[in-house]
Design a protein around this motif. Structure first.
Motif, PDB file in Angstrom:
ATOM      1  N   ARG A   1      31.156  74.019  82.183  1.00 37.66           N
ATOM      2  CA  ARG A   1      31.349  75.687  81.932  1.00 37.66           C
ATOM      3  C   ARG A   1      33.352  76.206  80.857  1.00 37.66           C
ATOM      4  O   ARG A   1      33.095  76.500  79.758  1.00 37.66           O
ATOM      5  N   TRP A   2      33.939  74.614  80.681  1.00 39.03           N
ATOM      6  CA  TRP A   2      35.170  74.738  79.798  1.00 39.03           C
ATOM      7  C   TRP A   2      34.681  74.753  78.714  1.00 39.03           C
ATOM      8  O   TRP A   2      35.763  75.181  77.659  1.00 39.03           O
ATOM      9  N   CYS A   3      34.128  73.823  78.183  1.00 36.51           N
ATOM     10  CA  CYS A   3      33.267  72.796  77.163  1.00 36.51           C
ATOM     11  C   CYS A   3      33.208  73.585  76.491  1.00 36.51           C
ATOM     12  O   CYS A   3      33.114  73.681  75.384  1.00 36.51           O
ATOM     13  N   ALA A   4      32.384  74.697  76.998  1.00 37.14           N
ATOM     14  CA  ALA A   4      31.545  76.002  76.417  1.00 37.14           C
ATOM     15  C   ALA A   4      32.296  77.206  76.137  1.00 37.14           C
ATOM     16  O   ALA A   4      32.171  77.913  74.647  1.00 37.14           O
ATOM     17  N   THR A   5      33.286  77.180  76.953  1.00 38.86           N
ATOM     18  CA  THR A   5      34.241  77.978  76.046  1.00 38.86           C
ATOM     19  C   THR A   5      35.402  77.982  75.689  1.00 38.86           C
ATOM     20  O   THR A   5      34.991  78.661  74.671  1.00 38.86           O
ATOM     21  N   ALA A   6      35.190  76.055  75.457  1.00 37.68           N
ATOM     22  CA  ALA A   6      36.438  75.551  74.352  1.00 37.68           C
ATOM     23  C   ALA A   6      35.348  75.311  72.558  1.00 37.68           C
ATOM     24  O   ALA A   6      35.955  76.027  71.267  1.00 37.68           O
ATOM     25  N   GLN A   7      34.569  75.472  73.060  1.00 37.57           N
ATOM     26  CA  GLN A   7      33.236  75.687  72.030  1.00 37.57           C
ATOM     27  C   GLN A   7      33.286  77.922  71.380  1.00 37.57           C
ATOM     28  O   GLN A   7      32.889  76.948  70.263  1.00 37.57           O
ATOM     29  N   GLN A   8      33.389  78.301  71.786  1.00 38.03           N
ATOM     30  CA  GLN A   8      33.535  79.507  71.861  1.00 38.03           C
ATOM     31  C   GLN A   8      34.769  79.822  70.887  1.00 38.03           C
ATOM     32  O   GLN A   8      34.533  80.094  69.645  1.00 38.03           O
ATOM     33  N   MET A   9      35.511  78.894  71.378  1.00 40.37           N
ATOM     34  CA  MET A   9      37.294  79.546  71.171  1.00 40.37           C
ATOM     35  C   MET A   9      36.725  78.731  69.367  1.00 40.37           C
ATOM     36  O   MET A   9      37.004  79.322  68.559  1.00 40.37           O
ATOM     37  N   ARG A  10      36.281  77.183  69.325  1.00 39.70           N
ATOM     38  CA  ARG A  10      36.256  76.798  68.099  1.00 39.70           C
ATOM     39  C   ARG A  10      36.081  77.382  67.006  1.00 39.70           C
ATOM     40  O   ARG A  10      35.650  77.627  65.722  1.00 39.70           O
ATOM     41  N   SER A  11      34.215  78.194  67.735  1.00 36.40           N
ATOM     42  CA  SER A  11      33.142  78.827  66.475  1.00 36.40           C
ATOM     43  C   SER A  11      34.845  80.032  66.002  1.00 36.40           C
ATOM     44  O   SER A  11      34.428  80.382  64.724  1.00 36.40           O
ATOM     45  N   THR A  12      35.591  80.378  66.634  1.00 29.49           N
ATOM     46  CA  THR A  12      35.815  82.135  67.025  1.00 29.49           C
ATOM     47  C   THR A  12      37.244  81.492  65.522  1.00 29.49           C
ATOM     48  O   THR A  12      36.726  82.188  63.904  1.00 29.49           O
ATOM     49  N   LEU A  13      37.432  80.640  65.684  1.00 26.87           N
ATOM     50  CA  LEU A  13      38.722  79.675  64.720  1.00 26.87           C
ATOM     51  C   LEU A  13      38.020  79.740  63.165  1.00 26.87           C
ATOM     52  O   LEU A  13      38.585  80.009  62.586  1.00 26.87           O
ATOM     53  N   SER A  14      36.614  78.958  63.322  1.00 26.49           N
ATOM     54  CA  SER A  14      35.765  78.727  62.174  1.00 26.49           C
ATOM     55  C   SER A  14      35.908  79.938  61.671  1.00 26.49           C
ATOM     56  O   SER A  14      36.086  79.985  60.053  1.00 26.49           O
ATOM     57  N   ASP A  15      34.948  80.613  62.405  1.00 23.74           N
ATOM     58  CA  ASP A  15      35.008  81.988  61.744  1.00 23.74           C
ATOM     59  C   ASP A  15      36.345  82.938  60.885  1.00 23.74           C
ATOM     60  O   ASP A  15      35.700  83.261  59.949  1.00 23.74           O
ATOM     61  N   PHE A  16      36.933  82.833  61.794  1.00 22.80           N
ATOM     62  CA  PHE A  16      38.335  83.091  61.367  1.00 22.80           C
ATOM     63  C   PHE A  16      38.706  82.678  59.818  1.00 22.80           C
ATOM     64  O   PHE A  16      39.494  83.247  58.985  1.00 22.80           O
ATOM     65  N   ILE A  17      38.511  80.210  59.885  1.00 22.50           N
ATOM     66  CA  ILE A  17      39.191  80.334  58.552  1.00 22.50           C
ATOM     67  C   ILE A  17      38.180  80.490  57.696  1.00 22.50           C
ATOM     68  O   ILE A  17      38.385  81.127  56.449  1.00 22.50           O
ATOM     69  N   GLN A  18      37.368  80.813  57.450  1.00 17.58           N
ATOM     70  CA  GLN A  18      35.837  81.185  56.983  1.00 17.58           C
ATOM     71  C   GLN A  18      36.401  83.025  56.120  1.00 17.58           C
ATOM     72  O   GLN A  18      35.863  82.618  54.666  1.00 17.58           O
ATOM     73  N   HIS A  19      37.309  83.787  56.985  1.00 20.89           N
ATOM     74  CA  HIS A  19      36.703  85.188  56.501  1.00 20.89           C
ATOM     75  C   HIS A  19      38.148  84.517  56.109  1.00 20.89           C
ATOM     76  O   HIS A  19      38.392  85.482  54.478  1.00 20.89           O
ATOM     77  N   ILE A  20      39.534  83.965  55.957  1.00 17.61           N
ATOM     78  CA  ILE A  20      40.474  83.998  55.022  1.00 17.61           C
ATOM     79  C   ILE A  20      39.925  83.791  53.164  1.00 17.61           C
ATOM     80  O   ILE A  20      40.594  83.854  53.030  1.00 17.61           O
ATOM     81  N   ILE A  21      39.088  82.439  54.010  1.00 16.90           N
ATOM     82  CA  ILE A  21      38.946  82.145  52.530  1.00 16.90           C
ATOM     83  C   ILE A  21      38.335  83.005  51.669  1.00 16.90           C
ATOM     84  O   ILE A  21      37.997  82.920  51.181  1.00 16.90           O
ATOM     85  N   SER A  22      37.264  84.141  52.070  1.00 16.33           N
ATOM     86  CA  SER A  22      36.512  84.559  51.655  1.00 16.33           C
ATOM     87  C   SER A  22      36.934  86.020  50.915  1.00 16.33           C
ATOM     88  O   SER A  22      37.135  86.284  50.063  1.00 16.33           O
ATOM     89  N   GLN A  23      38.731  85.848  51.223  1.00 17.92           N
ATOM     90  CA  GLN A  23      39.625  86.397  50.846  1.00 17.92           C
ATOM     91  C   GLN A  23      40.564  86.179  49.854  1.00 17.92           C
ATOM     92  O   GLN A  23      41.237  86.860  48.616  1.00 17.92           O
ATOM     93  N   LEU A  24      40.656  85.078  49.930  1.00 20.40           N
ATOM     94  CA  LEU A  24      41.077  83.760  48.626  1.00 20.40           C
ATOM     95  C   LEU A  24      41.244  84.538  46.599  1.00 20.40           C
ATOM     96  O   LEU A  24      42.220  84.615  46.055  1.00 20.40           O
ATOM     97  N   GLY A  25      40.325  84.840  46.877  1.00 27.93           N
ATOM     98  CA  GLY A  25      40.102  85.738  45.860  1.00 27.93           C
ATOM     99  C   GLY A  25      40.155  86.835  44.742  1.00 27.93           C
ATOM    100  O   GLY A  25      40.893  86.933  43.461  1.00 27.93           O
TER     101      GLY A  25
END
Length: 106
Positions: free
Chosen positions: A19-43
């Motif tokens: 269960r904790w691993c699944a929670t960590a996966q969700q947090m990591r997924s959110t972090l990856s989405d956040f990084i992609q969102h930042i990269i999309s705004q660099l232009g």
């Protein structure tokens, strides 16, 4: 030539840990989405040194969280704890830079 057989450590089957691993996966997924969102705004935003440093640290945090998760699943708790400490230090580094952006140059 000698053939080698690699024996992988078994995964744990503890429901609480899973269960904790699944929670960590969700947090990591959110972090990856956040990084992609930042990269999309660099232009449309300038790519400053603080931005580069923040992206590098966030990327390292995403990698470290995956490594921590894998170590936990393989019952390598001490190794996971060391990686977790590294993630906490990276978070503190980001907070330290956020107070004074000139610190990103270091």
């Amino acid at each position: 030539m000698t053939a080698y057989a690699i024996r992988e450590l078994p995964n744990l089957d503890d429901p609480d840990l899973l269960r904790w691993c699944a929670t960590a996966q969700q947090m990591r997924s959110t972090l990856s989405d956040f990084i992609q969102h930042i990269i999309s705004q660099l232009g449309s935003h300038p790519v400053t040194i603080p931005n580069r440093v923040a992206l590098a640290v966030l990327n390292r945090m995403a990698e470290g969280s995956l490594s921590t998760e894998i170590h936990c699943m393989k019952n390598r708790v001490r190794d996971a704890a060391i990686l977790l400490l590294s993630l906490i230090e990276l978070r503190l580094d980001l907070q330290h830079i956020a107070i004074d952006l000139t610190r990103a140059n270091k």
